[in-house]
Design a protein around this motif. Structure first.
Motif, mmCIF file in Angstrom:
data_model
loop_
_atom_site.group_PDB
_atom_site.id
_atom_site.type_symbol
_atom_site.label_atom_id
_atom_site.label_comp_id
_atom_site.label_asym_id
_atom_site.label_seq_id
_atom_site.Cartn_x
_atom_site.Cartn_y
_atom_site.Cartn_z
ATOM 1 N N GLU A 235 0.810 -1.216 0.000
ATOM 2 C CA GLU A 235 0.000 0.000 0.000
ATOM 3 C C GLU A 235 0.843 1.267 0.000
ATOM 4 O O GLU A 235 0.360 2.341 -0.373
ATOM 5 C CB GLU A 235 -0.936 0.007 1.218
ATOM 6 N N ALA A 236 2.104 1.150 0.418
ATOM 7 C CA ALA A 236 2.999 2.318 0.445
ATOM 8 C C ALA A 236 4.391 1.867 0.009
ATOM 9 O O ALA A 236 5.314 1.755 0.821
ATOM 10 C CB ALA A 236 3.044 2.930 1.845
ATOM 11 N N ASP B 271 8.793 -8.077 -0.727
ATOM 12 C CA ASP B 271 8.936 -6.751 -1.314
ATOM 13 C C ASP B 271 10.327 -6.481 -1.879
ATOM 14 O O ASP B 271 10.675 -5.330 -2.142
ATOM 15 C CB ASP B 271 8.584 -5.680 -0.264
ATOM 16 N N TYR B 272 11.126 -7.522 -2.065
ATOM 17 C CA TYR B 272 12.498 -7.373 -2.553
ATOM 18 C C TYR B 272 12.588 -7.679 -4.035
ATOM 19 O O TYR B 272 12.048 -8.688 -4.510
ATOM 20 C CB TYR B 272 13.442 -8.294 -1.774
#
Length: 303
Positions: free
Chosen positions: A101-102, A143-144
Protein backbone atom coordinates in the motif's frame (compact mmCIF):
# COMPACT_ATOMS: atom_id res chain seq x y z
CA UNK A 1 17.78 -35.20 -28.32
CA UNK A 2 20.85 -37.43 -27.83
CA UNK A 3 22.86 -37.11 -24.65
CA UNK A 4 26.24 -35.41 -25.01
CA UNK A 5 27.75 -35.72 -21.53
CA UNK A 6 30.78 -33.64 -20.59
CA UNK A 7 33.93 -35.74 -20.50
CA UNK A 8 36.04 -32.94 -19.03
CA UNK A 9 34.30 -30.84 -16.38
CA UNK A 10 35.28 -28.07 -14.01
CA UNK A 11 33.81 -27.48 -10.57
CA UNK A 12 32.98 -24.06 -9.17
CA UNK A 13 32.57 -23.76 -5.41
CA UNK A 14 30.27 -20.92 -4.32
CA UNK A 15 31.88 -20.37 -0.94
CA UNK A 16 29.55 -18.21 1.17
CA UNK A 17 27.02 -16.15 -0.83
CA UNK A 18 24.99 -13.23 0.50
CA UNK A 19 21.92 -15.05 1.82
CA UNK A 20 20.86 -15.21 5.45
CA UNK A 21 22.65 -18.50 6.11
CA UNK A 22 25.33 -17.20 8.46
CA UNK A 23 23.50 -18.36 11.61
CA UNK A 24 22.22 -21.66 10.17
CA UNK A 25 25.55 -23.44 9.96
CA UNK A 26 28.89 -22.97 11.75
CA UNK A 27 30.62 -23.84 8.48
CA UNK A 28 29.41 -20.72 6.61
CA UNK A 29 32.51 -18.50 6.58
CA UNK A 30 32.24 -14.83 7.61
CA UNK A 31 35.63 -13.16 7.94
CA UNK A 32 38.05 -12.79 5.02
CA UNK A 33 40.38 -15.34 6.63
CA UNK A 34 37.52 -17.84 7.03
CA UNK A 35 36.27 -17.27 3.47
CA UNK A 36 39.76 -17.66 2.01
CA UNK A 37 40.49 -20.76 4.09
CA UNK A 38 37.23 -22.39 3.00
CA UNK A 39 37.95 -21.49 -0.64
CA UNK A 40 41.44 -22.98 -0.40
CA UNK A 41 40.07 -26.19 1.14
CA UNK A 42 37.53 -26.40 -1.71
CA UNK A 43 40.34 -26.00 -4.24
CA UNK A 44 42.31 -28.79 -2.60
CA UNK A 45 39.20 -30.97 -2.81
CA UNK A 46 38.93 -30.45 -6.58
CA UNK A 47 37.30 -27.08 -7.29
CA UNK A 48 39.01 -25.28 -10.18
CA UNK A 49 37.05 -22.05 -9.50
CA UNK A 50 35.99 -20.39 -6.25
CA UNK A 51 33.11 -17.91 -6.37
CA UNK A 52 33.35 -15.44 -3.49
CA UNK A 53 31.16 -12.89 -1.74
CA UNK A 54 32.27 -11.11 1.42
CA UNK A 55 30.44 -10.65 4.71
CA UNK A 56 30.73 -8.42 7.75
CA UNK A 57 33.12 -10.40 9.99
CA UNK A 58 31.07 -9.70 13.12
CA UNK A 59 27.47 -10.11 11.96
CA UNK A 60 27.88 -12.28 8.86
CA UNK A 61 25.63 -9.96 6.85
CA UNK A 62 26.57 -9.33 3.19
CA UNK A 63 29.03 -6.54 2.45
CA UNK A 64 30.55 -4.65 -0.48
CA UNK A 65 33.58 -3.27 1.36
CA UNK A 66 36.64 -3.12 -0.87
CA UNK A 67 39.05 -3.92 1.95
CA UNK A 68 37.26 -7.21 2.64
CA UNK A 69 37.47 -8.23 -1.02
CA UNK A 70 41.10 -7.19 -1.14
CA UNK A 71 41.96 -9.33 1.89
CA UNK A 72 40.13 -12.39 0.55
CA UNK A 73 41.77 -11.99 -2.86
CA UNK A 74 45.27 -11.60 -1.43
CA UNK A 75 44.91 -14.61 0.87
CA UNK A 76 43.67 -16.90 -1.93
CA UNK A 77 46.36 -15.77 -4.35
CA UNK A 78 49.09 -16.29 -1.75
CA UNK A 79 47.94 -19.84 -0.94
CA UNK A 80 49.90 -22.99 -1.76
CA UNK A 81 47.14 -24.21 -4.08
CA UNK A 82 46.17 -22.74 -7.43
CA UNK A 83 42.54 -21.80 -8.14
CA UNK A 84 40.63 -19.50 -10.49
CA UNK A 85 39.14 -16.53 -8.63
CA UNK A 86 35.53 -15.51 -9.35
CA UNK A 87 34.10 -12.52 -7.46
CA UNK A 88 30.43 -11.60 -7.32
CA UNK A 89 29.25 -8.32 -8.83
CA UNK A 90 25.65 -8.94 -7.86
CA UNK A 91 25.56 -6.56 -4.90
CA UNK A 92 24.29 -2.99 -5.13
CA UNK A 93 21.07 -3.71 -7.00
CA UNK A 94 18.84 -4.53 -4.03
CA UNK A 95 15.51 -2.69 -4.00
CA UNK A 96 13.23 -3.33 -1.00
CA UNK A 97 9.85 -1.63 -1.28
CA UNK A 98 7.87 -0.31 1.66
CA UNK A 99 4.86 -2.59 1.19
CA UNK A 100 1.91 -3.14 -1.08
CA UNK A 101 0.00 0.00 0.00
CA UNK A 102 3.00 2.32 0.45
CA UNK A 103 5.85 1.04 -1.75
CA UNK A 104 7.77 4.32 -1.50
CA UNK A 105 10.03 5.33 0.10
CA UNK A 106 12.20 2.26 -0.18
CA UNK A 107 13.16 0.46 3.01
CA UNK A 108 16.54 1.18 4.60
CA UNK A 109 17.71 -2.32 3.68
CA UNK A 110 17.75 -1.29 0.01
CA UNK A 111 21.23 -1.09 -1.52
CA UNK A 112 21.13 0.70 -4.86
CA UNK A 113 24.35 2.14 -6.28
CA UNK A 114 25.75 3.03 -9.70
CA UNK A 115 27.56 0.78 -12.15
CA UNK A 116 31.05 2.02 -11.27
CA UNK A 117 30.52 1.38 -7.55
CA UNK A 118 29.04 -2.04 -8.23
CA UNK A 119 32.23 -3.15 -9.98
CA UNK A 120 34.71 -1.15 -7.86
CA UNK A 121 36.00 -4.27 -6.10
CA UNK A 122 36.41 -5.99 -9.47
CA UNK A 123 38.56 -3.09 -10.70
CA UNK A 124 40.51 -3.16 -7.43
CA UNK A 125 41.13 -6.93 -7.24
CA UNK A 126 41.06 -7.95 -10.94
CA UNK A 127 39.78 -11.51 -10.53
CA UNK A 128 39.82 -13.80 -13.52
CA UNK A 129 35.99 -14.01 -13.52
CA UNK A 130 33.18 -11.91 -12.05
CA UNK A 131 29.44 -12.45 -12.18
CA UNK A 132 26.86 -10.48 -14.17
CA UNK A 133 23.26 -11.15 -13.09
CA UNK A 134 21.65 -10.72 -16.49
CA UNK A 135 18.19 -9.48 -15.52
CA UNK A 136 15.83 -8.13 -12.89
CA UNK A 137 13.99 -10.69 -10.77
CA UNK A 138 11.59 -11.08 -7.85
CA UNK A 139 13.14 -13.15 -5.08
CA UNK A 140 11.26 -15.07 -2.40
CA UNK A 141 10.96 -12.08 -0.07
CA UNK A 142 7.65 -10.21 -0.39
CA UNK A 143 8.94 -6.75 -1.31
CA UNK A 144 12.50 -7.37 -2.55
CA UNK A 145 13.53 -7.04 -6.20
CA UNK A 146 16.99 -7.83 -7.58
CA UNK A 147 17.35 -4.91 -9.96
CA UNK A 148 19.49 -5.06 -13.12
CA UNK A 149 18.21 -2.78 -15.87
CA UNK A 150 19.40 -3.19 -19.48
CA UNK A 151 21.30 0.10 -19.17
CA UNK A 152 23.00 -0.99 -15.95
CA UNK A 153 23.97 -4.35 -17.43
CA UNK A 154 25.37 -2.76 -20.58
CA UNK A 155 27.48 -0.39 -18.45
CA UNK A 156 28.71 -3.07 -16.04
CA UNK A 157 29.37 -5.58 -18.82
CA UNK A 158 31.46 -3.05 -20.75
CA UNK A 159 33.47 -2.22 -17.62
CA UNK A 160 34.21 -5.90 -17.01
CA UNK A 161 35.28 -6.44 -20.61
CA UNK A 162 37.50 -3.35 -20.53
CA UNK A 163 39.13 -4.59 -17.30
CA UNK A 164 39.99 -7.93 -18.93
CA UNK A 165 37.80 -9.81 -16.43
CA UNK A 166 35.58 -12.59 -17.86
CA UNK A 167 31.90 -12.03 -17.00
CA UNK A 168 30.05 -15.12 -15.85
CA UNK A 169 26.46 -14.54 -16.95
CA UNK A 170 24.08 -15.54 -14.16
CA UNK A 171 20.88 -16.65 -15.89
CA UNK A 172 17.87 -17.11 -13.61
CA UNK A 173 15.42 -17.50 -16.50
CA UNK A 174 15.38 -17.79 -20.28
CA UNK A 175 14.90 -14.05 -20.79
CA UNK A 176 18.26 -13.49 -19.09
CA UNK A 177 19.89 -15.66 -21.74
CA UNK A 178 18.06 -13.71 -24.44
CA UNK A 179 19.54 -10.45 -23.16
CA UNK A 180 22.99 -12.02 -22.71
CA UNK A 181 22.99 -12.95 -26.40
CA UNK A 182 22.09 -9.34 -27.18
CA UNK A 183 25.08 -8.12 -25.13
CA UNK A 184 27.35 -10.39 -27.18
CA UNK A 185 25.70 -9.23 -30.43
CA UNK A 186 26.36 -5.61 -29.43
CA UNK A 187 30.03 -6.39 -28.71
CA UNK A 188 29.75 -5.58 -25.00
CA UNK A 189 30.57 -9.16 -23.99
CA UNK A 190 33.05 -11.35 -25.81
CA UNK A 191 32.00 -14.40 -27.78
CA UNK A 192 32.10 -17.19 -26.64
CA UNK A 193 30.55 -16.32 -23.29
CA UNK A 194 30.43 -18.11 -19.94
CA UNK A 195 27.03 -18.85 -18.35
CA UNK A 196 25.80 -20.10 -14.99
CA UNK A 197 22.29 -21.57 -15.14
CA UNK A 198 20.61 -20.83 -11.79
CA UNK A 199 17.79 -23.28 -11.16
CA UNK A 200 15.10 -23.33 -8.48
CA UNK A 201 15.73 -19.81 -7.13
CA UNK A 202 12.32 -18.29 -6.26
CA UNK A 203 10.98 -16.78 -8.53
CA UNK A 204 13.21 -17.57 -11.45
CA UNK A 205 13.47 -20.74 -13.52
CA UNK A 206 11.63 -23.51 -11.64
CA UNK A 207 13.54 -26.55 -10.58
CA UNK A 208 12.51 -29.18 -13.12
CA UNK A 209 14.30 -30.92 -15.95
CA UNK A 210 12.03 -29.60 -18.69
CA UNK A 211 12.84 -26.02 -17.71
CA UNK A 212 16.51 -26.90 -17.28
CA UNK A 213 16.72 -28.30 -20.79
CA UNK A 214 14.91 -25.22 -22.12
CA UNK A 215 17.67 -23.16 -20.50
CA UNK A 216 20.39 -25.43 -21.90
CA UNK A 217 18.88 -25.28 -25.38
CA UNK A 218 18.99 -21.46 -25.25
CA UNK A 219 22.76 -21.43 -24.64
CA UNK A 220 24.68 -21.03 -27.93
CA UNK A 221 26.68 -24.11 -28.87
CA UNK A 222 30.04 -22.36 -28.62
CA UNK A 223 29.40 -20.94 -25.13
CA UNK A 224 30.39 -22.68 -21.89
CA UNK A 225 27.77 -23.29 -19.21
CA UNK A 226 27.52 -24.77 -15.76
CA UNK A 227 24.48 -25.16 -13.55
CA UNK A 228 23.32 -25.47 -9.98
CA UNK A 229 20.20 -25.86 -7.90
CA UNK A 230 19.46 -25.18 -4.26
CA UNK A 231 19.33 -27.35 -1.16
CA UNK A 232 18.70 -31.05 -1.50
CA UNK A 233 18.70 -30.81 -5.32
CA UNK A 234 22.29 -29.55 -5.48
CA UNK A 235 23.88 -32.93 -6.20
CA UNK A 236 21.10 -33.91 -8.61
CA UNK A 237 22.19 -30.99 -10.78
CA UNK A 238 25.79 -32.10 -10.67
CA UNK A 239 24.64 -35.15 -12.63
CA UNK A 240 22.10 -33.25 -14.74
CA UNK A 241 24.60 -30.63 -15.85
CA UNK A 242 27.23 -33.21 -16.76
CA UNK A 243 24.63 -35.20 -18.75
CA UNK A 244 23.57 -32.04 -20.59
CA UNK A 245 27.15 -31.19 -21.59
CA UNK A 246 27.82 -28.59 -18.89
CA UNK A 247 29.96 -28.02 -15.84
CA UNK A 248 29.32 -28.03 -12.07
CA UNK A 249 28.67 -25.59 -9.24
CA UNK A 250 28.30 -26.60 -5.60
CA UNK A 251 28.96 -24.82 -2.30
CA UNK A 252 27.48 -23.38 0.86
CA UNK A 253 25.98 -20.41 -0.99
CA UNK A 254 23.40 -22.82 -2.42
CA UNK A 255 23.18 -25.71 0.04
CA UNK A 256 24.20 -26.28 3.67
CA UNK A 257 23.71 -30.05 3.86
CA UNK A 258 25.74 -33.12 2.96
CA UNK A 259 22.93 -35.45 3.99
CA UNK A 260 19.92 -35.56 6.28
CA UNK A 261 20.92 -33.93 9.57
CA UNK A 262 24.56 -33.53 8.45
CA UNK A 263 25.85 -30.02 7.85
CA UNK A 264 28.46 -29.81 5.10
CA UNK A 265 31.69 -27.94 4.55
CA UNK A 266 32.56 -26.54 1.14
CA UNK A 267 35.31 -29.12 0.74
CA UNK A 268 32.87 -31.96 1.46
CA UNK A 269 30.42 -30.68 -1.15
CA UNK A 270 33.21 -30.49 -3.73
CA UNK A 271 34.38 -34.00 -2.82
CA UNK A 272 30.84 -35.33 -3.33
CA UNK A 273 30.61 -33.58 -6.71
CA UNK A 274 33.95 -35.11 -7.74
CA UNK A 275 32.63 -38.56 -6.81
CA UNK A 276 29.47 -38.10 -8.88
CA UNK A 277 31.22 -36.69 -11.94
CA UNK A 278 34.06 -39.24 -11.99
CA UNK A 279 31.53 -42.02 -11.39
CA UNK A 280 29.83 -40.87 -14.59
CA UNK A 281 33.12 -41.19 -16.48
CA UNK A 282 34.12 -37.50 -16.49
CA UNK A 283 37.56 -36.07 -15.78
CA UNK A 284 37.91 -33.13 -13.38
CA UNK A 285 39.66 -30.12 -14.91
CA UNK A 286 42.27 -28.15 -12.99
CA UNK A 287 42.62 -24.37 -12.93
CA UNK A 288 45.20 -24.15 -15.72
CA UNK A 289 42.97 -26.16 -18.05
CA UNK A 290 40.04 -23.87 -17.19
CA UNK A 291 42.13 -20.78 -17.92
CA UNK A 292 43.10 -22.18 -21.30
CA UNK A 293 39.51 -23.16 -22.12
CA UNK A 294 37.98 -19.81 -21.10
CA UNK A 295 40.83 -17.49 -22.09
CA UNK A 296 41.37 -16.18 -18.56
CA UNK A 297 44.13 -13.87 -17.35
CA UNK A 298 45.76 -14.91 -14.06
CA UNK A 299 47.04 -12.11 -11.85
CA UNK A 300 50.02 -12.65 -9.58
CA UNK A 301 49.82 -12.00 -5.83
CA UNK A 302 50.69 -8.50 -4.73
CA UNK A 303 54.32 -8.16 -3.69
Amino acid sequence: MPLTPSRDVFITCAVTGSGSTQDRSPHVPRSPKEIAASAIDAAKAGAAIVHCHVRDPETGTPSRKLELYREVTDLIRAADVDVVLNLTAGMGGDMVFGGVEAPLPLQDSSDMVGATERVAHVAECLPEICTLDCGTMNFAEADYVMTNTPGMLRAMGQMMTDLGVKPEIEAFDTGHLWFAKELVKEGILDDPALVQLCMGVPWGAPNDLNTFMAMVNNVPDNWTFSAFSLGRNQMDYVAASVLAGGHIRVGLEDNLWLGKGELATNAQLVERAVEIATGMGSRIMGPDAVREKLGLVKRAPRG
